[in-house]
Design a protein around this motif. Sequence first.
Motif, PDB file in Angstrom:
ATOM      1  N   SER A  43      41.844 -14.573  54.967  1.00  0.00           N
ATOM      2  CA  SER A  43      40.445 -14.412  55.340  1.00  0.00           C
ATOM      3  C   SER A  43      39.746 -15.765  55.340  1.00  0.00           C
ATOM      4  N   VAL A  44      38.825 -15.933  56.275  1.00  0.00           N
ATOM      5  CA  VAL A  44      38.042 -17.163  56.341  1.00  0.00           C
ATOM      6  C   VAL A  44      37.221 -17.332  55.065  1.00  0.00           C
ATOM      7  N   ASN A  45      36.886 -16.221  54.396  1.00  0.00           N
ATOM      8  CA  ASN A  45      36.037 -16.259  53.211  1.00  0.00           C
ATOM      9  C   ASN A  45      36.813 -16.369  51.903  1.00  0.00           C
ATOM     10  N   THR A  46      38.114 -16.594  51.969  1.00  0.00           N
ATOM     11  CA  THR A  46      38.892 -16.745  50.744  1.00  0.00           C
ATOM     12  C   THR A  46      38.535 -18.077  50.098  1.00  0.00           C
ATOM     13  N   ALA A  47      38.237 -18.032  48.813  1.00  0.00           N
ATOM     14  CA  ALA A  47      37.834 -19.237  48.083  1.00  0.00           C
ATOM     15  C   ALA A  47      39.021 -20.195  47.971  1.00  0.00           C
ATOM     16  N   PRO A  48      38.878 -21.419  48.472  1.00  0.00           N
ATOM     17  CA  PRO A  48      39.958 -22.398  48.329  1.00  0.00           C
ATOM     18  C   PRO A  48      40.170 -22.772  46.860  1.00  0.00           C
ATOM     19  N   GLN A  58      42.415 -31.980  30.459  1.00  0.00           N
ATOM     20  CA  GLN A  58      43.476 -31.103  30.953  1.00  0.00           C
ATOM     21  C   GLN A  58      43.133 -30.580  32.340  1.00  0.00           C
ATOM     22  N   ALA A  59      44.154 -30.408  33.171  1.00  0.00           N
ATOM     23  CA  ALA A  59      43.955 -29.881  34.519  1.00  0.00           C
ATOM     24  C   ALA A  59      43.612 -28.393  34.446  1.00  0.00           C
ATOM     25  N   VAL A  60      42.599 -28.005  35.198  1.00  0.00           N
ATOM     26  CA  VAL A  60      42.171 -26.615  35.290  1.00  0.00           C
ATOM     27  C   VAL A  60      42.012 -26.295  36.766  1.00  0.00           C
ATOM     28  N   ARG A  61      42.572 -25.159  37.178  1.00  0.00           N
ATOM     29  CA  ARG A  61      42.476 -24.729  38.573  1.00  0.00           C
ATOM     30  C   ARG A  61      41.526 -23.538  38.670  1.00  0.00           C
ATOM     31  N   LEU A  62      40.852 -23.424  39.787  1.00  0.00           N
ATOM     32  CA  LEU A  62      40.023 -22.245  40.019  1.00  0.00           C
ATOM     33  C   LEU A  62      40.873 -20.982  39.903  1.00  0.00           C
ATOM     34  N   GLU A 136      39.215 -36.451  40.999  1.00  0.00           N
ATOM     35  CA  GLU A 136      40.125 -36.699  42.119  1.00  0.00           C
ATOM     36  C   GLU A 136      39.590 -36.110  43.422  1.00  0.00           C
ATOM     37  N   TYR A 137      38.358 -35.600  43.417  1.00  0.00           N
ATOM     38  CA  TYR A 137      37.694 -35.026  44.593  1.00  0.00           C
ATOM     39  C   TYR A 137      38.378 -33.775  45.131  1.00  0.00           C
ATOM     40  N   SER A 138      39.214 -33.133  44.334  1.00  0.00           N
ATOM     41  CA  SER A 138      39.916 -31.932  44.778  1.00  0.00           C
ATOM     42  C   SER A 138      38.946 -30.801  45.117  1.00  0.00           C
ATOM     43  N   ALA A 139      37.997 -30.551  44.228  1.00  0.00           N
ATOM     44  CA  ALA A 139      37.050 -29.445  44.433  1.00  0.00           C
ATOM     45  C   ALA A 139      36.076 -29.757  45.559  1.00  0.00           C
ATOM     46  N   SER A 140      35.509 -30.957  45.541  1.00  0.00           N
ATOM     47  CA  SER A 140      34.522 -31.308  46.566  1.00  0.00           C
ATOM     48  C   SER A 140      35.153 -31.362  47.954  1.00  0.00           C
ATOM     49  N   GLN A 141      36.400 -31.765  48.054  1.00  0.00           N
ATOM     50  CA  GLN A 141      37.087 -31.760  49.348  1.00  0.00           C
ATOM     51  C   GLN A 141      37.405 -30.333  49.785  1.00  0.00           C
ATOM     52  N   ALA A 142      37.859 -29.511  48.863  1.00  0.00           N
ATOM     53  CA  ALA A 142      38.212 -28.128  49.203  1.00  0.00           C
ATOM     54  C   ALA A 142      37.009 -27.362  49.752  1.00  0.00           C
ATOM     55  N   ASP A 155      33.859 -13.360  44.333  1.00  0.00           N
ATOM     56  CA  ASP A 155      34.114 -12.088  43.662  1.00  0.00           C
ATOM     57  C   ASP A 155      35.477 -12.105  42.972  1.00  0.00           C
ATOM     58  N   ALA A 156      35.793 -11.035  42.253  1.00  0.00           N
ATOM     59  CA  ALA A 156      37.025 -10.966  41.469  1.00  0.00           C
ATOM     60  C   ALA A 156      38.275 -11.014  42.346  1.00  0.00           C
ATOM     61  N   ASP A 157      38.142 -10.676  43.627  1.00  0.00           N
ATOM     62  CA  ASP A 157      39.278 -10.720  44.554  1.00  0.00           C
ATOM     63  C   ASP A 157      39.488 -12.105  45.161  1.00  0.00           C
ATOM     64  N   GLY A 158      38.616 -13.066  44.823  1.00  0.00           N
ATOM     65  CA  GLY A 158      38.750 -14.412  45.343  1.00  0.00           C
ATOM     66  C   GLY A 158      38.065 -14.624  46.680  1.00  0.00           C
ATOM     67  N   THR A 159      37.141 -13.741  47.028  1.00  0.00           N
ATOM     68  CA  THR A 159      36.403 -13.851  48.285  1.00  0.00           C
ATOM     69  C   THR A 159      35.037 -14.461  48.014  1.00  0.00           C
ATOM     70  N   ILE A 160      34.656 -15.433  48.827  1.00  0.00           N
ATOM     71  CA  ILE A 160      33.332 -16.037  48.693  1.00  0.00           C
ATOM     72  C   ILE A 160      32.297 -15.015  49.144  1.00  0.00           C
ATOM     73  N   GLN A 161      31.399 -14.659  48.246  1.00  0.00           N
ATOM     74  CA  GLN A 161      30.347 -13.683  48.542  1.00  0.00           C
ATOM     75  C   GLN A 161      29.081 -14.358  49.069  1.00  0.00           C
ATOM     76  N   ASN A 162      28.717 -15.476  48.467  1.00  0.00           N
ATOM     77  CA  ASN A 162      27.510 -16.207  48.839  1.00  0.00           C
ATOM     78  C   ASN A 162      27.685 -17.676  48.492  1.00  0.00           C
ATOM     79  N   ALA A 163      26.840 -18.483  49.098  1.00  0.00           N
ATOM     80  CA  ALA A 163      26.769 -19.903  48.752  1.00  0.00           C
ATOM     81  C   ALA A 163      25.322 -20.341  48.918  1.00  0.00           C
ATOM     82  N   GLN A 164      24.894 -21.222  48.047  1.00  0.00           N
ATOM     83  CA  GLN A 164      23.511 -21.708  48.068  1.00  0.00           C
ATOM     84  C   GLN A 164      23.536 -23.226  48.017  1.00  0.00           C
ATOM     85  N   ILE A 165      22.973 -23.848  49.049  1.00  0.00           N
ATOM     86  CA  ILE A 165      22.804 -25.299  49.048  1.00  0.00           C
ATOM     87  C   ILE A 165      21.399 -25.570  48.545  1.00  0.00           C
TER      88      ILE A 165
END
Length: 183
Positions: A43-48, A58-62, A136-142, A155-165
Amino acid sequence: MKKQMIFILGGILILAMVGAGAAYRVLQEQYKPETDTGSQNESVNTAPDFTVQDDAGQAVRLSDFSGKPMVVNFWATWCGPCKSELPAFEAAYHAYKDEVGFMMVNLTDGQRETVESVKAFIDQNGYSFPVYYDTEYSASQAYGVYSVPLTVFIDADGTIQNAQIGAMSADVLEGYLQELTGG
């Protein structure tokens, strides 16, 4: 005298525009979005996914928070609007931390923004929400971050529900959290 002032102001405006263009090109290169290597069926809305550092380095991943609704906020201490919304995030973190994961992702460039300076800022202001460092700009690039603050609600399924700039008030943040949790 008036013509001279107009020429001076015009010159300043032209220099500012050239400087802004140059700064934009530098930042654009630094925060270039990663190429999508995922399946065409995604899905286009899947959170990278991305990797950042926690307070202990320590490294932490979304994806480590898979199965839980997430709020990912991109911010920096030099950003006035970012700082203005942090008290609302602190209150929301305490109200929702059992239901929602919070990742306060600092754009840590190692120069203007360092891990040490951010830790000092967090301690000085008494914030307890979890802060992660995008060294390392991983999040900002993603997420193609080009302006902060940026907040993404997943959401819990990993789909982006909203974004606010831009900065949010406590009421706007609460509305997004209610929608995210189904409350």
